[in-house]
Design a protein around this motif. Structure first.
Motif, PDB file in Angstrom:
ATOM      1  N   ILE A 346       0.838  -1.206   0.000  1.00 23.79           N
ATOM      2  CA  ILE A 346       0.000   0.000   0.000  1.00 23.79           C
ATOM      3  C   ILE A 346       0.870   1.252   0.000  1.00 23.79           C
ATOM      4  O   ILE A 346       0.671   2.174  -0.815  1.00 23.79           O
ATOM      5  N   VAL A 347       1.847   1.295   0.910  1.00 21.38           N
ATOM      6  CA  VAL A 347       2.709   2.471   1.016  1.00 21.38           C
ATOM      7  C   VAL A 347       3.516   2.666  -0.265  1.00 21.38           C
ATOM      8  O   VAL A 347       3.668   3.798  -0.749  1.00 21.38           O
ATOM      9  N   ASP A 348       4.030   1.579  -0.826  1.00 18.98           N
ATOM     10  CA  ASP A 348       4.770   1.676  -2.093  1.00 18.98           C
ATOM     11  C   ASP A 348       3.891   2.259  -3.191  1.00 18.98           C
ATOM     12  O   ASP A 348       4.332   3.113  -3.972  1.00 18.98           O
ATOM     13  N   HIS A 349       2.644   1.773  -3.268  1.00 16.48           N
ATOM     14  CA  HIS A 349       1.732   2.249  -4.318  1.00 16.48           C
ATOM     15  C   HIS A 349       1.456   3.742  -4.168  1.00 16.48           C
ATOM     16  O   HIS A 349       1.299   4.456  -5.175  1.00 16.48           O
ATOM     17  N   LEU A 350       1.432   4.221  -2.931  1.00 15.01           N
ATOM     18  CA  LEU A 350       1.125   5.637  -2.681  1.00 15.01           C
ATOM     19  C   LEU A 350       2.368   6.518  -2.778  1.00 15.01           C
ATOM     20  O   LEU A 350       2.294   7.726  -2.536  1.00 15.01           O
ATOM     21  N   GLY A 351       3.507   5.907  -3.145  1.00 13.59           N
ATOM     22  CA  GLY A 351       4.724   6.694  -3.348  1.00 13.59           C
ATOM     23  C   GLY A 351       5.506   6.976  -2.086  1.00 13.59           C
ATOM     24  O   GLY A 351       6.323   7.905  -2.049  1.00 13.59           O
ATOM     25  N   GLY A 352       5.270   6.167  -1.043  1.00 11.21           N
ATOM     26  CA  GLY A 352       5.984   6.371   0.210  1.00 11.21           C
ATOM     27  C   GLY A 352       6.981   5.267   0.494  1.00 11.21           C
ATOM     28  O   GLY A 352       7.297   4.449  -0.366  1.00 11.21           O
ATOM     29  N   ARG A 353       7.492   5.223   1.729  1.00 14.98           N
ATOM     30  CA  ARG A 353       8.438   4.199   2.177  1.00 14.98           C
ATOM     31  C   ARG A 353       7.977   3.681   3.523  1.00 14.98           C
ATOM     32  O   ARG A 353       7.331   4.393   4.285  1.00 14.98           O
ATOM     33  N   ILE A 354       8.327   2.443   3.837  1.00 15.35           N
ATOM     34  CA  ILE A 354       8.025   1.873   5.145  1.00 15.35           C
ATOM     35  C   ILE A 354       9.223   1.062   5.605  1.00 15.35           C
ATOM     36  O   ILE A 354       9.851   0.361   4.801  1.00 15.35           O
ATOM     37  N   TRP A 355       9.564   1.179   6.882  1.00 19.07           N
ATOM     38  CA  TRP A 355      10.711   0.455   7.414  1.00 19.07           C
ATOM     39  C   TRP A 355      10.544   0.287   8.926  1.00 19.07           C
ATOM     40  O   TRP A 355       9.628   0.840   9.536  1.00 19.07           O
ATOM     41  N   VAL A 356      11.451  -0.485   9.518  1.00 16.79           N
ATOM     42  CA  VAL A 356      11.431  -0.695  10.962  1.00 16.79           C
ATOM     43  C   VAL A 356      12.803  -0.381  11.527  1.00 16.79           C
ATOM     44  O   VAL A 356      13.834  -0.641  10.894  1.00 16.79           O
TER      45      VAL A 356
END
Length: 374
Positions: A346-356
């Motif tokens: 979802i985050v990738d599709h919206l042009g963002g990044r996600i990490w821990v």
């Protein structure tokens, strides 16, 4: 006769010039291991200086040059040369691959000649070796994914069966005992309802992942108030935190900002991250902090917990589909294990990044970004 000699000389000249243009390097050493023929590729592929390419040059000189520049590793130079001269003197067919210090991989093929000596060809197979290694890595990754998928399907089958068995058991108890007390009846109905909700969550995860993979997810991109989105998600899950007696704190900037995204999908990401934090936060002493940070081009949301944390080598794995990282106790957490994989998509599709970010045992902080509204 002179005409025949001329034709033969022309033919020999053509052969010699043709050998010079071969993509492969080649060399011919006589029975006394002295150089009698070669082409430029032989010198270039093996990194030899031009002055080594002379008629009658002993093979030992080439070995010595390699040994002195470290091609053969540590050891006495003359011992290294002698060892290789002994092998070459046997004039046996050979084929091997050799990696030069510059990373080039050469395939070396040696063939004895009838009158003594041998001819050797040298082929640059670096590109082929790289392709073979990439193919092998891809094959191994596919096999690992297939094994993980099988394990995932077994896990999902088990996880779906568990709540269904519980629902059926308590429904049968209620059906077979019409005189059961109101308090116990209410308790059993609560268990049935909870197991139904658990089933719905698992099925929704499976359906959402299938939709994303197939490119059939419906998106509604709009200009959103970031603070309102986060507050709404936190409010909706607060009762679950209260039930487990885990503190939930929300920190928002004093000024407002807007983002571009899908309201329902971003809420899904937040709820998933909050549910994970609740799952790993210790009961009664757990703390979860949700914060929002505005930037000129992107807005960052963070969810931090005081759980056992995630080892650094597992930081990427937690976002992979068909995988579920074990908790500190070694027990597999409840759920399908698809939640974070869905969040990433979802985050990738919206042009963002996600990490821990996490260093056990000091909890974990999950962060994701979305584009700020211009």
């Amino acid at each position: 006769m002179s005409s025949a000699n001329g034709v033969e000389a022309s033919r020999v000249d053509l052969i010699v010039r043709g050998l010079a243009y071969l993509a492969q390097g080649f060399s011919i050493f006589d029975r006394e291991l002295r150089l009698v023929a070669w082409n430029r590729q032989f010198l270039e592929l093996l990194g030899f200086p031009d002055d080594l390419g002379t008629i009658g040059r002993p093979l030992a000189d080439f070995f010595r040059f390699n040994a002195e520049r470290g091609d053969y590793g540590a050891g006495d130079i003359e011992d290294l040369v002698k060892e290789r001269i002994t092998l070459a003197s046997k004039a046996e067919p050979h084929c091997f691959e050799r990696m030069r210090p510059n990373g080039m991989v050469l395939e070396v093929r040696g063939t004895p000649l009838p009158g003594g000596g041998f001819v050797t060809t040298y082929s640059d197979v670096t590109e082929r070796k790289t392709w073979e290694e990439s193919l092998q890595a891809a094959k191994q990754k596919a096999e690992e994914a297939n094994q993980a998928k099988s394990a995932f399907l077994n896990m999902v089958t088990h996880d779906l069966r568990t709540p269904l068995t519980s629902i059926r058991s308590f429904a049968e108890i209620l059906g077979d005992n019409p005189e059961i007390g109101a308090e116990q009846r209410q308790e059993f109905l609560g268990i049935i309802n909870g197991e139904c909700l658990r089933l719905v969550r698992m099925i929704n995860d499976l359906l959402d992942f299938a939709k994303i993979e197939a490119g059939r997810m419906d998106w509604c991109i709009a200009d959103l108030d970031a603070a309102d989105l986060v507050k709404s998600a936190v409010t909706s899950i607060t009762p679950m935190f209260a039930e487990k007696r885990v503190a939930l704190e929300l920190v928002l900037p004093t000024h407002a900002a807007r983002i571009v995204g899908d309201h329902d999908r971003l809420t899904q990401v937040l709820i998933n991250l909050l549910s994970n934090a609740l799952k790993f936060a210790p009961e009664s002493s757990g703390r979860v902090l949700v914060s929002l940070d505005y930037g000129p081009t992107e807005t960052r949301v963070s969810v931090a917990d005081n759980g056992p944390g995630i080892p650094p080598e597992k930081h990427d794995e937690v976002f992979e589909e068909f995988r579920q990282v074990l908790g500190a106790s070694g027990v597999r957490p409840a759920g399908t294990g698809l939640g974070l994989a869905i969040c990433r998509r979802i985050v990738d599709h919206l042009g963002g990044r996600i990490w821990v970010e996490s260093v056990p045992p000091d909890g974990a902080t999950f962060r994701f970004t979305v584009p700020s509204s211009s």
